[in-house]
Write a protein that holds these residues in place. Structure first.
Motif, short mmCIF file in Angstrom:
data_model
loop_
_atom_site.label_atom_id
_atom_site.label_comp_id
_atom_site.label_asym_id
_atom_site.label_seq_id
_atom_site.Cartn_x
_atom_site.Cartn_y
_atom_site.Cartn_z
N VAL A 101 64.91 -23.37 1.24
CA VAL A 101 65.28 -21.86 1.36
C VAL A 101 65.18 -21.15 -0.26
CG1 VAL A 101 66.66 -21.87 3.09
CG2 VAL A 101 67.90 -22.34 1.18
N CYS A 102 64.98 -19.99 -0.33
CA CYS A 102 64.97 -19.40 -1.92
C CYS A 102 65.54 -17.99 -1.47
CB CYS A 102 63.56 -19.80 -2.55
SG CYS A 102 62.32 -18.81 -1.75
N GLY A 103 65.56 -17.11 -2.95
CA GLY A 103 65.93 -15.89 -2.88
C GLY A 103 64.33 -15.22 -2.65
N GLN A 104 64.40 -13.82 -2.93
CA GLN A 104 63.30 -13.01 -2.52
C GLN A 104 61.91 -13.63 -3.33
OE1 GLN A 104 63.01 -9.77 -0.94
NE2 GLN A 104 60.76 -10.22 -1.39
N ILE A 105 60.95 -13.58 -2.70
CA ILE A 105 59.69 -13.91 -3.16
C ILE A 105 58.84 -12.62 -3.18
CG2 ILE A 105 59.96 -16.40 -2.29
CD1 ILE A 105 57.43 -15.60 -0.16
N GLY A 106 57.61 -12.86 -3.91
CA GLY A 106 56.67 -11.43 -4.00
C GLY A 106 55.29 -12.26 -3.38
N PRO A 107 54.42 -11.18 -3.26
CA PRO A 107 53.08 -11.79 -2.97
C PRO A 107 52.50 -12.72 -4.02
CG PRO A 107 53.11 -9.41 -2.42
CD PRO A 107 54.69 -9.86 -3.11
N LYS A 108 52.70 -12.34 -5.21
CA LYS A 108 52.11 -13.11 -6.36
C LYS A 108 52.58 -14.81 -6.31
CE LYS A 108 55.67 -11.84 -9.79
NZ LYS A 108 56.68 -12.45 -8.95
N ASP A 109 53.91 -14.97 -5.57
CA ASP A 109 54.37 -16.26 -5.59
C ASP A 109 53.58 -17.17 -4.30
OD1 ASP A 109 56.58 -15.90 -7.58
OD2 ASP A 109 57.70 -14.60 -6.02
N VAL A 110 53.27 -16.62 -3.56
CA VAL A 110 52.67 -17.14 -2.22
C VAL A 110 51.69 -18.25 -2.92
CG1 VAL A 110 51.60 -17.07 -0.11
CG2 VAL A 110 53.29 -15.22 -0.81
N PRO A 111 50.54 -18.04 -3.71
CA PRO A 111 49.67 -19.35 -4.07
C PRO A 111 50.27 -20.32 -4.48
CG PRO A 111 48.72 -17.16 -4.60
CD PRO A 111 50.09 -16.95 -4.39
N GLU A 112 51.31 -20.15 -5.25
CA GLU A 112 52.31 -21.40 -5.94
C GLU A 112 52.98 -22.10 -4.86
OE1 GLU A 112 56.02 -22.11 -8.72
OE2 GLU A 112 54.94 -20.38 -8.83
N LEU A 113 53.62 -21.25 -3.70
CA LEU A 113 54.14 -21.96 -2.63
C LEU A 113 53.17 -22.81 -1.73
CD1 LEU A 113 56.75 -19.08 -1.67
CD2 LEU A 113 57.31 -21.14 -2.92
N ALA A 114 51.98 -22.16 -1.56
CA ALA A 114 50.88 -22.89 -0.85
C ALA A 114 50.54 -24.26 -1.73
CB ALA A 114 49.79 -22.18 -0.68
N ARG A 115 50.52 -24.12 -2.93
CA ARG A 115 50.08 -25.29 -3.89
C ARG A 115 51.25 -26.55 -3.65
NH1 ARG A 115 47.82 -21.46 -7.09
NH2 ARG A 115 49.84 -21.48 -8.47
N ALA A 116 52.62 -25.90 -3.56
CA ALA A 116 53.67 -26.87 -3.35
C ALA A 116 53.64 -27.32 -2.11
CB ALA A 116 54.81 -25.96 -3.66
N GLY A 117 52.88 -27.04 -1.21
CA GLY A 117 52.85 -27.65 0.34
C GLY A 117 53.59 -27.04 1.37
N TYR A 118 54.04 -25.77 1.01
CA TYR A 118 54.63 -25.05 2.03
C TYR A 118 53.43 -24.53 3.15
CZ TYR A 118 59.01 -25.60 -0.55
OH TYR A 118 59.96 -25.88 -1.15
N ALA A 119 53.56 -24.77 4.42
CA ALA A 119 52.72 -24.45 5.44
C ALA A 119 53.10 -23.12 6.04
CB ALA A 119 52.60 -25.68 6.39
N THR A 120 54.37 -22.76 5.99
CA THR A 120 55.03 -21.64 6.54
C THR A 120 55.94 -20.96 5.67
OG1 THR A 120 54.59 -22.66 8.81
CG2 THR A 120 56.27 -20.60 8.80
N ILE A 121 55.93 -19.71 5.64
CA ILE A 121 56.67 -18.80 4.95
C ILE A 121 57.65 -17.83 6.05
CG2 ILE A 121 57.10 -16.86 3.35
CD1 ILE A 121 54.92 -18.13 2.00
N VAL A 122 58.98 -18.18 5.99
CA VAL A 122 59.81 -17.18 7.12
C VAL A 122 60.36 -16.26 6.13
CG1 VAL A 122 61.44 -17.40 8.76
CG2 VAL A 122 60.04 -19.26 8.42
#
Length: 142
Positions: free
Chosen positions: A12-33
């Protein structure tokens, strides 16, 4: 944005923005809720912008908006289903990460994987107050 790992398949985390998504993908997250209702705060990115960034990064994006008083068992079950169907680790976010963890914690108690009395210490160890989860369980006779 500092994800807090809850288990090997969920953070879990606090608010993300569109610019954070590529980093999350590189970190291995398959799904963002996204558990945050659109328009909850000024300058908050809307769900469509995050979903578009997720699509570009080949990450699934699911919007399950919830505010504290609006949590229902159906919302908890939809959240659980999303996590179960994720092809890899999932990251859920809201303003602080608390609502996302509350949804998860309620589901864990409903399904007998956690005891209600373990919620407060579990949350505290991770920097979250899960008293709203305990209150929800009490109010709903669980």
């Amino acid at each position: 944005m500092e994800p807090v790992t809850i288990n090997e398949r969920f953070a879990v985390c606090g608010q993300i923005g569109p610019k954070d998504v590529p980093e999350l993908a590189r970190a291995g997250y398959a799904t963002i809720v996204n558990n945050r209702p659109d328009g909850e705060a000024l300058f908050q990115p809307d769900a469509a912008a995050i979903a578009a960034a997720a699509a570009r990064a080949a990450v699934e994006s699911v919007h399950i908006p919830v505010s504290g008083p609006d949590i229902t068992e159906a919302t908890v079950r939809a959240f659980q289903q999303t996590l179960a169907e994720s092809r890899g680790p999932a990251l859920a976010f809201c303003r602080s990460g608390s609502r996302s963890l509350i949804l998860w914690a309620i589901g864990e108690v409903l399904d007998g994987r956690m005891a209600r009395e373990d919620l407060i210490p579990f949350g505290s160890e991770r920097g979250f107050d899960l008293s709203r989860a305990v209150d929800w369980l009490t109010e709903n006779g669980r």
